[in-house]
Design a protein around this motif. Structure first.
Motif, short mmCIF file in Angstrom:
data_model
loop_
_atom_site.label_atom_id
_atom_site.label_comp_id
_atom_site.label_asym_id
_atom_site.label_seq_id
_atom_site.Cartn_x
_atom_site.Cartn_y
_atom_site.Cartn_z
N ALA A 106 0.85 -1.19 0.00
CA ALA A 106 0.00 0.00 0.00
C ALA A 106 0.88 1.24 0.00
N VAL A 107 0.30 2.33 -0.48
CA VAL A 107 0.98 3.63 -0.48
C VAL A 107 0.09 4.60 0.28
N GLY A 108 0.63 5.19 1.34
CA GLY A 108 -0.15 6.11 2.14
C GLY A 108 -1.12 5.37 3.04
N GLY A 109 -2.04 6.12 3.62
CA GLY A 109 -3.00 5.54 4.55
C GLY A 109 -2.86 6.11 5.93
N ASP A 110 -3.83 5.78 6.78
CA ASP A 110 -3.89 6.38 8.12
C ASP A 110 -2.68 6.04 8.98
N TRP A 111 -2.14 4.83 8.82
CA TRP A 111 -1.02 4.44 9.69
C TRP A 111 0.31 5.02 9.21
#
Length: 287
Positions: free
Chosen positions: A257-262
């Motif tokens: 994944a690229v980016g995100g809340d974590w």
């Protein structure tokens, strides 16, 4: 792979069924992977264990993904796969060469996203209940990168998440000095709510992108144990009744994944393309 943010059933279901026309030839697209550097150094796990049989392995030989074992998931999901992730998953970002699976995250505009990557699953093809899993991999690096090697309960479609259970064999969060730390986590449903329990291990030096490491679990009816390079760093007792999810079958998911809340978003320090390189996945079960 959802350490902090609830993984919405609708989000995952949309991703499971949401394939788009650019992926008509899964596994055949080029990632520019002829330029990918594959390290030679790192830990290698044994090919056998006393009292256990090798019941499945993928050594990623040949020049394309084995579609009898794997399926591509494509698209953006809903709300970025429930975590505000930024990538659009495409089959073209997966390649198999030189005996390795390569998942490539790119900074490129596609279908409303500024990043692309890949996500592959073994749902309805390779599902397992208990055993030892070994996955030898080199991870990407950079702020906002979120590689994961994980498992989801095979009854997901009937009971949803988190009631199906989730086993995160490996997650890494890129940037801010976090690339030396591996996370191992489980998610389940308890009293109608999402519950989770995780542990982590940090290398004494270097990062998980420098060379190969082997990420493992040992899983039976009473516990799950996590290892890196055969060093145990986390365990959960799964005997309580509300952890019954972990006494059922699971399938694999590999993605970057690229980016995100974590992890947060990439920034000017993040270099693309980035690659997760998997040498093998092996599943052993007791005789």
């Amino acid at each position: 792979m959802k350490q902090f943010t609830p993984y919405l059933f609708a989000s995952l279901l949309l991703g499971f069924i949401g394939c788009s026309s650019e992926d008509e030839n899964p596994g055949t697209g080029s990632t520019g992977s002829t330029e990918v550097f594959i390290p030679t150094a790192g830990f290698t796990s044994p090919s056998s264990y006393p009292g256990m049989n090798l019941v499945w392995e993928d050594e990623f030989n040949g020049n394309s993904l084995d579609l009898s074992a794997w399926t591509h998931e494509t698209g953006k999901g809903q709300n970025g796969w429930g975590n505000n992730e930024l990538q659009h998953y495409r089959s073209q970002n997966t390649s198999v060469e030189r005996g390795h699976l390569i998942i490539t995250a790119k900074k490129e505009s596609f279908s409303g996203s500024e990043y692309t990557s890949s996500r592959i699953i073994t749902e309805n093809k390779k599902q397992f209940r208990y055993g030892r899993v070994d996955i030898r991999a080199v991870l990407p690096k950079g702020q906002g990168l979120w590689p994961a090697l994980w498992m989801l309960g095979a009854n997901f479609r009937t009971v949803g998440w988190p009631a199906c259970g989730e086993i995160d064999i490996m997650e890494m969060i890129g940037g801010q000095g976090r690339e030396k730390t591996v996370h191992g986590t489980v998610h389940w449903q308890q009293d109608g709510n999402r519950a989770q329990f995780g542990g982590q291990y940090s290398l004494p030096s270097g990062t998980l992108a420098d060379q190969f490491h082997v990420y493992s679990i040992e899983w039976d009816a009473s516990s799950i144990r996590w290892f890196i390079d055969n060093k145990q760093y986390h365990v959960i007792d799964t005997t309580p009744e509300q952890l019954d999810e972990f006494r059922r079958s699971f399938f694999f998911i590999f993605n970057v994944a690229v980016g995100g809340d974590w992890p947060g978003s990439p920034n000017s320090s993040t270099s693309f393309p980035q690659h997760m390189i998997v040498d093998y996945v092996r599943v052993f079960q007791k005789n």
